[in-house]
Design an enzyme around this catalytic site. Structure first.
Site, PDB file in Angstrom:
ATOM      1  CE  LYS A  15      37.633  44.427  27.615  1.00 19.17           C
ATOM      2  NZ  LYS A  15      36.462  45.257  27.804  1.00 19.17           N
ATOM      3  NE  ARG A  90      39.180  49.488  32.631  1.00 20.49           N
ATOM      4  CZ  ARG A  90      38.538  48.350  32.829  1.00 20.49           C
ATOM      5  NH1 ARG A  90      39.183  47.231  33.038  1.00 20.49           N
ATOM      6  NH2 ARG A  90      37.226  48.324  32.818  1.00 20.49           N
ATOM      7  NE  ARG A 166      30.969  44.149  36.733  1.00 20.21           N
ATOM      8  CZ  ARG A 166      31.923  44.427  35.875  1.00 20.21           C
ATOM      9  NH1 ARG A 166      32.405  43.483  35.084  1.00 20.21           N
ATOM     10  NH2 ARG A 166      32.407  45.647  35.764  1.00 20.21           N
ATOM     11  NE  ARG A 177      31.925  49.675  34.149  1.00 19.98           N
ATOM     12  CZ  ARG A 177      31.120  48.626  33.959  1.00 19.98           C
ATOM     13  NH1 ARG A 177      29.858  48.693  34.311  1.00 19.98           N
ATOM     14  NH2 ARG A 177      31.590  47.527  33.444  1.00 19.98           N
TER      15      ARG A 177
HETATM   16  P1  AMP Z   1      35.692  45.594  34.469  1.00 19.13           P
HETATM   17  O1  AMP Z   1      35.258  44.387  35.229  1.00 19.13           O
HETATM   18  O2  AMP Z   1      36.871  45.327  33.582  1.00 19.13           O
HETATM   19  O3  AMP Z   1      34.558  46.275  33.729  1.00 19.13           O
HETATM   20  O4  AMP Z   1      36.210  46.656  35.563  1.00 19.13           O
HETATM   21  C1  AMP Z   1      35.342  47.168  36.557  1.00 19.13           C
HETATM   22  C2  AMP Z   1      36.002  48.366  37.224  1.00 19.13           C
HETATM   23  O5  AMP Z   1      37.220  47.950  37.869  1.00 19.13           O
HETATM   24  C3  AMP Z   1      36.432  49.487  36.278  1.00 19.13           C
HETATM   25  O6  AMP Z   1      35.356  50.372  35.998  1.00 19.13           O
HETATM   26  C4  AMP Z   1      37.533  50.154  37.096  1.00 19.13           C
HETATM   27  O7  AMP Z   1      36.985  50.974  38.135  1.00 19.13           O
HETATM   28  C5  AMP Z   1      38.214  48.972  37.771  1.00 19.13           C
HETATM   29  N1  AMP Z   1      39.323  48.440  36.939  1.00 19.13           N
HETATM   30  C6  AMP Z   1      39.367  47.243  36.284  1.00 19.13           C
HETATM   31  N2  AMP Z   1      40.536  47.096  35.621  1.00 19.13           N
HETATM   32  C7  AMP Z   1      41.243  48.241  35.866  1.00 19.13           C
HETATM   33  C8  AMP Z   1      42.497  48.718  35.441  1.00 19.13           C
HETATM   34  N3  AMP Z   1      43.297  48.008  34.617  1.00 19.13           N
HETATM   35  N4  AMP Z   1      42.898  49.935  35.885  1.00 19.13           N
HETATM   36  C9  AMP Z   1      42.131  50.671  36.718  1.00 19.13           C
HETATM   37  N5  AMP Z   1      40.916  50.307  37.131  1.00 19.13           N
HETATM   38  C10 AMP Z   1      40.474  49.091  36.715  1.00 19.13           C
END
Ligand code: AMP
Length: 220
Positions: A15, A90, A166, A177
């Site tokens: 994405k 989410r 990361r 996740r």
């Molecule tokens: P991402 O970079 O999108 O993979 O997000 C990394 C982490 O950030 C996720 O595993 C969640 O812990 C947190 N996170 C990101 N976006 C959200 C969201 N919309 N709601 C809640 N937690 C989020």
């Protein structure tokens, strides 16, 4: 054409890469809640301190925190002509929150102005993708050591910065996740379909092919 694009799909489905391309092409911002939260952690803000524990465990950060981060971001003037959401909403609860925020700040409506694009990909290959993912801390370019490696190992092709992994891209957190995705986020597929704003994209293809298909969906 729609004004708000919501990219939905499991972690590592590509994405982020496609959102950046679309943001460049449409000259609208790419809003990624994961990056906004990581920035808060880096800046040691109160929100960042709350978010850290959840991110490290692969869980969703509480609604109030994400809602505050996203509302502040959407209120900025660069979102007046549209925006792309990557990683938000989410959960169904967050989708309702998004509807509320959009109406409060007067920037578009979910049902009339938004298009949700679902990145359809087999979960089995995704853990491998995540643990091979590297990103540039300076310009944000995303690499994959297997499918899209940098020209010089560990250094960004664009700005020469040392690439980073990361912290939550390790196998254990990656699996957590996915569990969170299945439980909380996957139901959004039905939610967006029901309100008639969902399009699907096969995401197990080369980046350039996904991009062509994405443009067909967006500009059709
Ligand atoms: P991402 O970079 O999108 O993979 O997000 C990394 C982490 O950030 C996720 O595993 C969640 O812990 C947190 N996170 C990101 N976006 C959200 C969201 N919309 N709601 C809640 N937690 C989020």
């Amino acid at each position: 054409m729609k004004k708000v694009f919501i990219f939905l799909g499991p972690p590592g489905s590509g994405k982020g890469t496609q959102t950046s391309r679309l943001a460049d092409k449409l000259s609208i911002p790419h809003i990624d809640t994961g990056s906004l939260l990581r920035k808060n952690i880096q800046d040691e803000t109160t929100l960042g301190k709350i978010a850290k524990g959840y991110i490290d465990k692969g869980q969703l950060v509480p609604l109030e925190v994400v809602s505050s981060v996203i509302k502040d971001r959407l209120m900025k003037d660069d979102c007046n002509n549209g925006y792309i959401l990557d990683g938000f909403p989410r959960s169904i609860e967050q989708a309702h929150e998004l509807e509320k925020i959009m109406s409060e700040i007067g920037k578009f409506s979910l049902k009339n102005d938004a298009l949700a694009v679902y990145f359809d990909i087999d979960n089995e290959i995704l853990v491998q993708r995540l643990i091979n993912r590297r990103s540039c801390p300076k310009c944000g370019t995303i690499y994959n050591l297997i499918s899209n490696p940098p020209k010089i190992m560990d250094y960004c092709d664009i700005c020469d910065s040392k690439l980073q992994t990361r912290k939550d891209d390790n196998e254990e957190t990656a699996r957590l996740r996915f569990e969170t995705y299945e439980k909380e986020t996957a139901p959004l597929y039905g939610f967006f379909k029901e309100i008639g704003i969902l399009k699907e994209l096969k995401a197990d293809k080369p980046i350039s092919e996904i991009w062509e298909n994405l443009k067909n969906i967006i500009f059709e």
